[in-house]
Motif scaffolding. Structure first.
Motif, PDB file in Angstrom:
ATOM      1  N   GLU A   3      19.169  29.307 -23.786  1.00 61.14           N
ATOM      2  CA  GLU A   3      20.359  30.023 -23.359  1.00 61.14           C
ATOM      3  C   GLU A   3      21.463  29.012 -23.098  1.00 61.14           C
ATOM      4  OE1 GLU A   3      19.527  32.212 -19.887  1.00 61.14           O
ATOM      5  OE2 GLU A   3      18.331  30.658 -18.992  1.00 61.14           O
ATOM      6  N   ARG A   5      25.377  28.475 -21.040  1.00 59.39           N
ATOM      7  CA  ARG A   5      26.247  29.008 -20.009  1.00 59.39           C
ATOM      8  C   ARG A   5      27.523  28.187 -19.976  1.00 59.39           C
ATOM      9  NH1 ARG A   5      25.244  32.432 -15.329  1.00 59.39           N
ATOM     10  NH2 ARG A   5      23.250  33.191 -16.061  1.00 59.39           N
ATOM     11  N   MET A   7      30.810  27.653 -17.660  1.00 55.36           N
ATOM     12  CA  MET A   7      31.234  28.017 -16.312  1.00 55.36           C
ATOM     13  C   MET A   7      32.607  27.458 -15.992  1.00 55.36           C
ATOM     14  SD  MET A   7      27.488  27.372 -14.771  1.00 55.36           S
ATOM     15  CE  MET A   7      27.867  27.362 -13.046  1.00 55.36           C
ATOM     16  N   ASP A  23      34.341  31.860 -18.563  1.00 59.85           N
ATOM     17  CA  ASP A  23      32.955  32.002 -18.136  1.00 59.85           C
ATOM     18  C   ASP A  23      32.246  32.830 -19.189  1.00 59.85           C
ATOM     19  OD1 ASP A  23      32.776  30.886 -15.381  1.00 59.85           O
ATOM     20  OD2 ASP A  23      34.432  32.298 -15.090  1.00 59.85           O
ATOM     21  N   HIS A  25      28.029  33.761 -20.830  1.00 56.58           N
ATOM     22  CA  HIS A  25      26.605  33.513 -20.838  1.00 56.58           C
ATOM     23  C   HIS A  25      26.029  33.984 -22.155  1.00 56.58           C
ATOM     24  CE1 HIS A  25      22.369  34.828 -19.685  1.00 56.58           C
ATOM     25  NE2 HIS A  25      22.363  33.523 -19.751  1.00 56.58           N
ATOM     26  N   GLY A  27      22.547  34.720 -23.721  1.00 61.47           N
ATOM     27  CA  GLY A  27      21.152  34.879 -23.307  1.00 61.47           C
ATOM     28  C   GLY A  27      20.204  34.501 -24.421  1.00 61.47           C
ATOM     29  N   TRP A  61      26.355  24.337 -19.746  1.00 64.23           N
ATOM     30  CA  TRP A  61      24.916  24.168 -19.565  1.00 64.23           C
ATOM     31  C   TRP A  61      24.190  24.688 -20.781  1.00 64.23           C
ATOM     32  CZ3 TRP A  61      22.610  22.468 -14.848  1.00 64.23           C
ATOM     33  CH2 TRP A  61      23.539  22.205 -13.821  1.00 64.23           C
ATOM     34  N   GLN A  64      19.394  25.263 -19.073  1.00 63.05           N
ATOM     35  CA  GLN A  64      19.327  24.782 -17.673  1.00 63.05           C
ATOM     36  C   GLN A  64      19.631  23.299 -17.536  1.00 63.05           C
ATOM     37  OE1 GLN A  64      16.949  26.972 -18.876  1.00 63.05           O
ATOM     38  NE2 GLN A  64      15.868  27.929 -17.183  1.00 63.05           N
ATOM     39  N   SER A 194      19.266  31.997 -30.429  1.00 61.76           N
ATOM     40  CA  SER A 194      20.555  32.498 -29.947  1.00 61.76           C
ATOM     41  C   SER A 194      21.637  32.037 -30.911  1.00 61.76           C
ATOM     42  CB  SER A 194      20.868  31.923 -28.571  1.00 61.76           C
ATOM     43  OG  SER A 194      19.752  32.059 -27.739  1.00 61.76           O
TER      44      SER A 194
ATOM     45  N   ALA B   2      18.312  35.337 -11.925  1.00 60.50           N
ATOM     46  CA  ALA B   2      19.580  34.610 -11.796  1.00 60.50           C
ATOM     47  C   ALA B   2      19.512  33.552 -10.702  1.00 60.50           C
ATOM     48  CB  ALA B   2      20.715  35.586 -11.500  1.00 60.50           C
ATOM     49  N   TRP B   5      17.415  30.601 -11.737  1.00 64.52           N
ATOM     50  CA  TRP B   5      18.183  29.754 -12.655  1.00 64.52           C
ATOM     51  C   TRP B   5      19.125  28.842 -11.883  1.00 64.52           C
ATOM     52  CZ3 TRP B   5      22.952  28.970 -15.218  1.00 64.52           C
ATOM     53  CH2 TRP B   5      22.829  28.485 -16.519  1.00 64.52           C
ATOM     54  N   GLN B   6      19.777  29.474 -10.899  1.00 63.38           N
ATOM     55  CA  GLN B   6      20.729  28.709 -10.088  1.00 63.38           C
ATOM     56  C   GLN B   6      20.058  27.536  -9.382  1.00 63.38           C
ATOM     57  OE1 GLN B   6      23.839  28.560  -9.767  1.00 63.38           O
ATOM     58  NE2 GLN B   6      24.434  30.312 -11.010  1.00 63.38           N
TER      59      GLN B   6
END
Lengths: 351, 582
Positions: A3, A5, A7, A23, A25, A27, A61, A64, A194, B2, B5-6
């Motif tokens: 995934e 992200r 931000m 922003d 995301h 998935g 990101w 993660q 993805s 969520a 993940w954070q």
């Protein structure tokens, strides 16, 4: 896993602000389309994800892991991303095999079985994109569509974390584009990677994406499923850009009743079944060309009167420009209803 | 999910900050800018600054004393007059030949275009002093032309003597028409055929189409080629040195040469004032050319259209004959005359079997130490200049293409200065700089071959930059980005992807730089000393000493070598195109 992200990312080029605090995301296994006119920042966003640019502020990101912020950036070659370029960007001095095998040799964390036997993996990928047995050809010996397939095979051969596609179909002709859409959908289903897909062609986005992000002037205008974007646009821009909506003037009685303004007559109430709250303030109703019906005009009739300004025969449908008062509305109908230039018509809205 | 993940996020963030190997892109960029800026300023701009300073240095401090002294001297004005006359009139000649030939090759159905193109390029590849030498053998007082005329008439006649201002003009024009030809050809190819068709269908005759559509659109290219020919005319040293010095006709470049070689008390000061005079005229030409190219209305990116636009019909034979005859007389016959002199036992003997010999070739190659040394020097200079320019020039071009901002533009202007300025000016600036680059530091390279190497790299650098840039632009950025995103690291990218793709432009540049350096005369004529002479200097020396059989023998060898190299280059290019372009 798999995934991405973004931000609060902004990007400035000198004085020009290309992206404003974005922003988003992406998935796992999601097919996301970035849709917008040229200069809206969609390509910049893609290049930020790839690592060719650094954000001026904000963070990116992948899986993660922080890969870029305003101070530093992980270079593209360490990100394990597959990318298909607008110009294909095949290496003309290498054969199809060498092009597709390149990431297997140089990417990080390539599954051991692919590394051990690159020939088999490349052959499998070429088979998948319909180019089986073309390993020995040079790019100059391929057609545009074949080059695009090689570029696709090269981008997916090593099981990328993320697949980025930058207007991949824009240099192909119309028929091939439709064909390639199916192939891209097929690959997405097979691999489950993805995908972030940049395009200015609304029909491509609507046809393939799970999620569409409409961008304008460096900002996200609306995020939603193709159905939401098409039927519940949240702004006049989205309504116009996705589906060429006409903006009919009038006023809103309540959230489900629109009072259509008519010249020299009382306004006509129209029932609205969708949620179009954002348009109440604008005092307009977005109506798509296929949401309008035309009927022969009978004198003394109570309805909206229009006059045919242009007719374009399109095979399966007819495109009309109808003059209604001061406005000109775009209307598409099936070929059963035929009017000629100058005809008077009754216009009915089916919203 | 969520929140989960954070937490991973923050944890990774906390532990990861220090150990990442990422690039910090912005400071690197700045550092690279300075890394380019400083050497460019030192190597390319500083010498010219030294030149300007010296020209205004008098015993009484700074002042325009030398200027006023030289401007009052009739010899200065005579040189300015000859320089301008030769440059302007040779440009007119170059324009007439270049434009006609370009139009014939670009638009008509004339045959043998490939051969014509190669022949038309020859004057750029064969050094002009060799061509001049060849012309003296054909049209000198004892040349083939006048001997043939005398034999025909039965008494001595002099049809034409190439020594003198008229000879300078003709040989210069013939040396520089390829510049006009090349630029005009590229513009003509890029004018869309449809523009001419539109004019024809609007009722214009073919003469009117040429006058009102084709020529106005091609004008910036033509004018730009003309200005290039003009600047080259000012720059040229070989032609006026071979044809003007014996006839007592000074031009600015030969006058500067004589000042520096003469070595009087104020020789360098006087030479630098003359250089500034010459430099200003040349830079004026370059500026004008730059403006014209900017104004060009023909889209440089539009595709070349090489299809035939005019069929000549019966006149085709005539045109082909005229072009063939022209190339025969201007390229082939002079070179043949030169070669024939090289085989003659003693200068002046008739060209008969019993008078022929190989001994001049053997002498220059085997017995004459100076020539052997010069060959070694020139080969070494060509090799090192080529290699240095290849590496640094390509990196500079790469840097420049990635960053199309102001600094890049400025620095490109700076590195092209030493090539835009006449060679004599650059040579002098190099002497002034490298005798004592920084006050108190004398590296002792003045008078050595390394001095010449520095001067060559400085002067020919831009040739490599331009050639490499063409390939880098053609390949485009996405090809490299595709390699990066596919995991290719720096060395892989350059070794496996970029270098093979940049190779055509890089090698074209290498070829150009090496060839130019190998046969260079102007700068080395100023900078050489015993042990560091070049081929150009040796040929010039033979000629000044009257050893015509030796100068022609060496020149013939050089021309042969160039032609062989050219053939190899052509074959390689064909092979490459077949591979990449299919």
């Amino acid at each position: 896993m798999n995934e991405a992200r973004v931000m609060g990312v902004s990007k400035r080029f000198g004085e020009v602000v290309a992206l404003h605090r974005i922003d988003l995301h992406i998935g796992k296994g999601e097919f996301v389309a970035l849709l917008g006119p040229s200069g809206c920042g969609k390509t910049t966003l893609l290049r930020l994800l790839a690592g060719f640019e650094s954000p001026s502020s904000g963070e990116i990101w992948l899986n993660q892991e922080l890969v870029a912020d305003q101070d530093r950036r992980m270079p593209p070659e360490q990100r394990r991303i597959g990318m298909v370029f607008q110009s294909f960007a095949l290496w003309p001095h290498l054969t199809v095999y060498e092009n597709v095998a390149f990431p297997l040799r140089h990417q990080q964390h390539v599954p051991e079985e692919y590394k051990q036997n690159p020939r088999a993996r490349v052959a499998q990928m070429l088979e998948m994109v319909g180019l089986g047995g073309m390993e020995k050809r040079y790019p100059s010996q391929l057609s545009g569509g074949q080059k695009q397939r090689v570029a696709l095979a090269r981008a997916i051969v090593f099981n990328p974390t993320l697949l980025l596609m930058d207007e991949p179909l824009s240099s192909l002709d119309a028929e091939l584009r439709i064909q390639m859409r199916k192939e891209i959908q097929h690959i997405h289903r097979e691999l489950g990677t993805s995908i972030v897909y940049v395009t200015h062609d609304q029909s491509e986005a609507l046809a393939m994406a799970d999620k569409i992000i409409v961008m304008r002037g460096g900002r996200v205008e609306q995020v939603g499923t193709p159905h939401e974007i098409y039927y519940e646009p949240q702004s006049p821009f989205v309504a116009k850009f996705v589906g060429r909506a006409n903006f009919v003037k009038g006023s809103w009685a309540d959230s489900s009743t629109f009072l259509l303004e008519r010249e020299g007559q009382t306004s006509l109430p129209v029932r609205v079944s969708q949620d179009l709250t954002p348009f109440q303030r604008e005092q307009v109703l977005p109506v798509r060309p296929d949401q309008i019906r035309l009927h022969p005009w009978q004198e003394g009739q109570d309805g909206v009167k229009g006059r045919v300004q242009h007719v374009q025969f399109q095979g399966r449908e007819l495109l009309y420009s109808i003059q209604v008062g001061e406005e000109e509305w775009e209307v598409s109908t099936d070929i059963a209803t035929r009017f000629a230039y100058g005809d008077q018509v009754a216009v009915e809205l089916v919203v | 999910m969520a929140t989960n993940w954070q937490t991973t996020l923050t944890k990774r963030q906390a532990e990861g900050r220090q150990q990442r190997l990422w690039t910090a892109p912005i400071p690197m960029e700045k550092a690279a800018g300075w890394l380019v800026l400083l050497p460019v300023a030192f190597f390319f701009v500083y010498p010219l600054w030294k030149l300007v300073i010296l020209s205004v240095k008098t015993e009484a401090g700074l002042g325009l004393g030398i200027f006023s002294e030289l401007l009052a001297d009739a010899r200065t004005w005579s040189a300015v007059y000859h320089s301008l006359t030769a440059a302007v009139l040779s440009t007119v000649l170059a324009l007439v030949i270049g434009v006609s030939l370009a139009w014939l090759c670009a638009y008509t159905d004339i045959r043998f275009k490939g051969a014509i193109h190669v022949m038309a390029m020859l004057p750029l590849l064969i050094p002009s002093y060799v061509m001049t030498l060849a012309w003296t053998q054909m049209a000198g007082p004892a040349g083939v032309l006048n001997r043939f005329a005398s034999w025909l008439m039965g008494f001595p006649v002099e049809l034409w003597n190439v020594y003198g201002l008229d000879g300078i003009i003709v040989v210069m024009g013939l040396s520089h028409y390829p510049l006009v030809y090349m630029l005009t050809l590229s513009v003509l190819y890029r004018i869309p055929k449809e523009l001419e068709w539109a004019a024809r269908s609007s009722g214009a005759s073919s003469r009117n189409v040429l006058r009102q559509v084709t020529l106005p659109l091609a004008l910036p290219g033509i004018a730009s080629g003309g200005l290039l020919a003009f600047i080259s005319g000012l720059d040229n040293f070989g032609i006026p040195a071979f044809l003007g010095i014996p006839a007592g006709i000074p031009v600015l470049s030969t006058l500067i040469y004589e000042q520096v070689i003469g070595f009087g008390p104020s020789a360098f000061g006087r030479a630098s004032v003359l250089s500034i005079l010459l430099g200003i005229i040349a830079l004026g030409g370059t500026g004008l050319q730059w403006l014209l190219l900017r104004k060009s209305r023909v889209d440089q990116t539009s595709a070349e259209d090489r299809s035939v636009r005019y069929t000549l019909g019966k006149k085709r034979f005539l045109a082909e004959g005229a072009v063939g005859l022209f190339l025969l007389i201007t390229s082939f016959l002079p070179l043949l005359s030169m070669a024939s002199t090289a085989f003659i036992k003693a200068y002046g003997l008739p060209f008969l079997a019993e008078n022929l010999t190989w001994k001049h070739f053997l002498f220059v190659l085997r017995d004459h130490a100076g020539t052997r040394e010069a060959l070694g020097n020139s080969l070494m200079l060509a090799g090192l200049t080529g290699a240095l320019c290849l590496v640094v020039g390509t990196l500079f071009a790469y840097w420049r293409v990635q960053r199309p901002h102001k600094l890049g533009k400025m620095l490109e202007g700076a590195v092209s200065l030493p090539y835009a300025l006449p060679g004599m000016v650059v040579g002098l600036a190099m002497i002034l700089t490298w005798m004592e680059p920084i006050p108190g530091w004398q590296p002792g390279i003045y008078g050595t071959v390394w001095m010449i190497l520095i001067a060559y790299v400085t002067r020919f650098f831009i040739l490599q930059v331009k050639s490499s840039t063409v390939s880098i632009l053609q390949v485009g950025r996405e090809v490299e980005e595709a390699a990066r995103i596919s995991g290719g690291k720096l060395w892989t990218r350059w070794g496996r992807i970029l270098l093979p793709l940049y190779a055509p432009g890089m090698l074209t540049g290498l070829f150009l730089v090496m060839l130019t350096a190998f046969t260079e005369l102007t700068i080395s004529s100023l900078l050489w000393s015993s042990g560091s002479q070049t081929i150009g200097v040796v040929i010039f020396g033979f000629e000044q000493a009257g050893s015509t059989t030796l100068s022609t023998a060496l020149s013939t060898l050089i021309v042969t070598a160039i032609l062989i190299l050219l053939a190899i280059g052509g074959l390689w290019k064909r092979y490459w195109q077949r591979r990449v372009e299919g």
